[in-house]
Each structure stands twice: as C-alpha cells, then as structure tokens.
Scaffold this active site. Sequence first.
Site, PDB file in Angstrom:
ATOM      1  N   ILE A 115       0.837  -1.206   0.000  1.00 20.20           N
ATOM      2  CA  ILE A 115       0.000   0.000   0.000  1.00 20.20           C
ATOM      3  C   ILE A 115       0.871   1.254   0.000  1.00 20.20           C
ATOM      4  CG2 ILE A 115      -1.501   1.422   1.456  1.00 20.20           C
ATOM      5  CD1 ILE A 115      -3.147  -0.564   0.045  1.00 20.20           C
ATOM      6  N   VAL A 118       2.664   1.636  -3.388  1.00 21.47           N
ATOM      7  CA  VAL A 118       1.795   2.064  -4.483  1.00 21.47           C
ATOM      8  C   VAL A 118       1.370   3.511  -4.297  1.00 21.47           C
ATOM      9  CG1 VAL A 118      -0.513   1.734  -5.487  1.00 21.47           C
ATOM     10  CG2 VAL A 118       0.975  -0.244  -5.086  1.00 21.47           C
ATOM     11  N   GLU A 119       1.095   3.893  -3.059  1.00 23.40           N
ATOM     12  CA  GLU A 119       0.590   5.239  -2.795  1.00 23.40           C
ATOM     13  C   GLU A 119       1.642   6.327  -2.977  1.00 23.40           C
ATOM     14  OE1 GLU A 119      -2.353   6.355  -2.358  1.00 23.40           O
ATOM     15  OE2 GLU A 119      -3.454   4.475  -2.167  1.00 23.40           O
ATOM     16  N   THR A 120       2.819   6.143  -2.407  1.00 25.71           N
ATOM     17  CA  THR A 120       3.794   7.256  -2.388  1.00 25.71           C
ATOM     18  C   THR A 120       5.226   6.839  -2.681  1.00 25.71           C
ATOM     19  OG1 THR A 120       4.207   7.034  -0.007  1.00 25.71           O
ATOM     20  CG2 THR A 120       2.407   8.494  -0.670  1.00 25.71           C
ATOM     21  N   TYR A 307      -6.801  -1.047  -8.795  1.00 29.71           N
ATOM     22  CA  TYR A 307      -5.927  -0.673  -7.694  1.00 29.71           C
ATOM     23  C   TYR A 307      -5.732  -1.856  -6.751  1.00 29.71           C
ATOM     24  CZ  TYR A 307      -4.382   1.567  -3.368  1.00 29.71           C
ATOM     25  OH  TYR A 307      -3.698   1.886  -2.225  1.00 29.71           O
TER      26      TYR A 307
END
Length: 323
Positions: A115, A118-120, A307
């Site tokens: 997570i 993928v996010e940052t 996602y």
Amino acid sequence: MKLVSFISVMFLSFSVSAAQSSPAELQQQFIETMVTKHNFDRDFVSQTIAKSKVNHKILSAIAKPWEAKPWHQYYPIFLTEKRLNKGLAFWQKHKQTLLKAERETGVPAQIIVAIIGVETFYGTYTGNYSVLDALTTLGFHYPPRATFFRSELAQLFLLAREENFDITALKGSYAGAMGWGQFISSSYRHYAVDFDGDGVRDLLNNPVDAIGSVANYFKKHGWKAGQDIAYQAEVSGNQYTKLLSKSLKYKHTWQQLENAGVQIPHQNINAQQSVKLLAFEQVNNQEYWLGLPNFYVITRYNHSPLYAMAVFQFSQQLKQAMN
C-alpha cells in the site's frame, strides 16, 4: 398529492436548487455549516477559504484518473523492479514495526508495504498540491463529486484543529490525500494511530505511524487475518458473463459462480462463500479472477478493482522476494 409524490417533488426541487448554486453560494453555505455545526469562528473560516485558489490542473487530473486505464496499461505503472527493490528495503528497515502491526491487526506486512509503495513510493511522492486548494477546487467547482469533497473540506478543518496543523501549509495529492499512506482528511481523523507512542499521529513525516495507521484502516474495514485475497480463475460457456458487474459489492456465492462455468484449479472453496468475479483487460483477451472478502477490503482504500489487484500482486512479489 400522495406523500411519496410530494417527497419526490421536494427532493427534485432541492436537487435542482443545489445543482444551480454558484461557487460563492456554496462557500457561504459551507462557512455557515462550519460555524453552526462545528463551532468555528466565522472570520477564521472565511479568511481561510479566501486564501485558497482554484487549481485547474486539479480539475484536469480528476477527469483522467489512472484507474480509467485498461489493466494492461495500469499494472506496469506499479509493478516495477524499482518499486520492488524500494519496498524490500522499506520492509527490512521497518521489520519490527511491521511485525507489531501484523500481530496487533492481523494485516500481513506485505500488504502494508505494498500500500505505502503504491501510494507514495515509500514517502518519495506524497503530493505537491495544496490540500486546501484541492478540496476547495473540487468542493466548489467540480459538481460530479462536490458534495463529497465539501465534506472532506469540513473534515480538513476539524483535523487541523485537532492536530494543530496549519491548514494552509498542508500538501498532498490532487484529491487532497496526505502523507505516506495518502489518507484523506476523514480517514486521517478516524483511522490514524500514534504507533510509536510519541503522543502525535503523524502520517505526514513518520513512516512508523503510517504503518500502524494503514494496518488499522484495514482492520477497521474487516480484514480477515490468515485468509486469502484472490484466485486466478478459468471460465467456460457464457453464463458467467451475467455475474460480471461494475459494482464492488459481493452479491454472489462460490456455488453460483461455479454453476455458471467459473473454475478455480487446486482450491477448495466453501460453496456459500461470498465472492466476486472480476475481469481484467489484457492486450488480446480478458483475465479472470475470483475476489475474496479481503480483496473487497483493499477496495475500501481505493474504490477500484485495478488498484486492489495491483496492490495484491505487488504484495505477492514482495512476499516471494522476502522469502
């Protein structure tokens, strides 16, 4: 006039009125709500809103989300060697924190690491947009989801008050998501945790708090410890096509899917297990997967099956590489 008809007319009139409200009128309504419902100082809210600017890049970005791409164009954005290597280094550095999170919430380390990756890209890209500008732009100038973003703007004011943030200094994504895990304001308020015990819930600069908060988010949304996420499926005939839908809700049992020609080799699934048939567009065909309840939980973080599948497959890469 029948009661149902009267309510319908009144609702329609309210909807038309709301749809015709100008940005200035919406701002005044928002200010009034923050004063009367949340006890904010009127001048503070007015002056803060006045400092925000309409950002047309934000309006362009939300009109073309990555999740609108087909799967074969979407997954290469995230499933890269560079992201995998960065993820493994993050896992090694925060191994004890991840073990603690897994022990307390049941959410496996590879999901948490995936997570944040993928996010940052592990805190590398947390967003350069003013969160205030993002939420005022979308809340007052983007009718398709204006109600949602005005709600998040209200949550931003509450969050800033609770955490003593300078609301005008916060940076994030074009949709107003912040920090290592890209929490929107409401998620920050409801799911962020102080995981290192320093008395501060810092998702902006503290990866330890981000790890604990991502895990807590998944736990609160129903993550089932020790259970699988998804299985690749095979299909036959054409009855299965009736079970495909854009809705993320799980409306079928495994027995129904199996009766419609869906097969999962080498897996023993309870006939009454709630599942979802998913289709992902490859270059020359469709790839089918069976989503289990934990797959649905991932879509609570971002309401997109693409996602969730990218997170799942990346987590599998991370786990395999660590082992």
